[in-house]
Design an enzyme around this catalytic site. Structure first.
Site, PDB file in Angstrom:
ATOM      1  N   HIS A  15     -96.101 -85.536 -42.564  1.00  0.00           N
ATOM      2  CA  HIS A  15     -95.585 -84.539 -43.491  1.00  0.00           C
ATOM      3  C   HIS A  15     -96.386 -83.241 -43.427  1.00  0.00           C
ATOM      4  CE1 HIS A  15     -94.673 -83.381 -47.920  1.00  0.00           C
ATOM      5  NE2 HIS A  15     -93.596 -83.145 -47.208  1.00  0.00           N
ATOM      6  N   HIS A  57     -93.913 -73.839 -47.240  1.00  0.00           N
ATOM      7  CA  HIS A  57     -93.041 -74.632 -48.095  1.00  0.00           C
ATOM      8  C   HIS A  57     -92.513 -73.825 -49.283  1.00  0.00           C
ATOM      9  CE1 HIS A  57     -92.169 -77.341 -51.496  1.00  0.00           C
ATOM     10  NE2 HIS A  57     -91.675 -78.145 -50.563  1.00  0.00           N
TER      11      HIS A  57
END
Length: 247
Positions: A15, A57
């Site tokens: 991730h 993000h």
């Protein structure tokens, strides 16, 4: 039982590079994940004000960089000067935001695979899907295993389908809203990527029955991972590159 299409990706996906062990979405994080043996990585891709695809993000710069405000409202010339490492630890001070092109060069040179989440600044869903997909298709042209494009935004995935139909897509879900399976089918997705808590035997069977793969995010607990493998899911995104040995 129907036979699922070939799936060229490993079961474990790191991730944002190396989860939380290094500053997310930086080349330092991808290199650290690779040192732990991971072969596939997830990242978040968005657009600068002048159309450069870069990795971050959040819509806002504040959490993970030395900047402030909305990242997508600044040109790359300004974004490229930000410190994207000091927030994590002194060890990574000065680590820059990478572009998707930076990441592609590293992946292609080292043989690693990518799960690129299309993460548009709100209001740019279609354009971000188009630009990310088009650029990913060009950067990885001719490679045996293409990048896997995912998004929570159906509009972004629809744009990606239109400009680069050859790249596999995955619909990200944080809840199983009404019509979720039909939505993934309409987008010609190769996979549905759910928060791990949403999967049960029936949902996995529905996805497999539709010829798609069932993937989970973000799994950091060993008992949860074992339960997902028992459900016959196909892939796990994890922060714990130090806990789970990849296969």
């Amino acid at each position: 039982m129907s036979t699922l299409p070939a799936w060229p990706y490993p079961r474990w996906i790191a991730h944002r590079g190396a989860g939380k062990l290094a500053p997310e979405n930086t080349l330092a994080a991808f290199r650290l994940g690779a040192r732990h043996g991971y072969r596939m990585f997830e990242c978040d891709a968005k657009l600068s004000a002048d159309g450069v695809v870069f990795l971050m993000h959040d819509a806002l710069l504040d959490r993970t960089t030395s900047g402030s405000g909305t990242g997508g409202e600044l040109p790359w010339s300004q974004l490229s000067q930000l410190d994207a490492g000091s927030w994590h630890s002194r060890e990574y001070a000065g680590e820059p935001l990478p572009t998707l092109a930076n990441l592609a060069r590293w992946c292609l040179a080292s043989g690693h695979l990518m799960d690129i989440e299309i993460k548009p600044t709100p209001g740019t869903e279609r354009r971000t899907g188009e630009v990310v997909a088009r650029e990913a298709a060009a950067l990885w042209a001719g490679t045996p295993v293409p990048p896997f494009l995912t998004s929570f935004q159906p509009e972004s995935l629809k744009a990606a389908l239109e400009v680069a139909p050859q790249l596999p897509r995955g619909l990200l879900l944080d809840k199983l809203r009404e019509g979720w399976l039909q939505e993934a089918q309409a987008l010609q997705c190769a996979a549905v990527v759910c928060h791990y808590s949403l999967w049960d035997a029936d949902a996995v069977a529905q996805v497999h029955g539709a010829g798609m793969r069932a993937l989970s995010y973000t799994v950091n607990d060993e008992s949860v991972a074992q339960w997902l493998w028992q459900l016959d899911t196909d892939g796990i995104v994890t922060d714990r590159v130090d806990l789970f040995p990849p296969d």
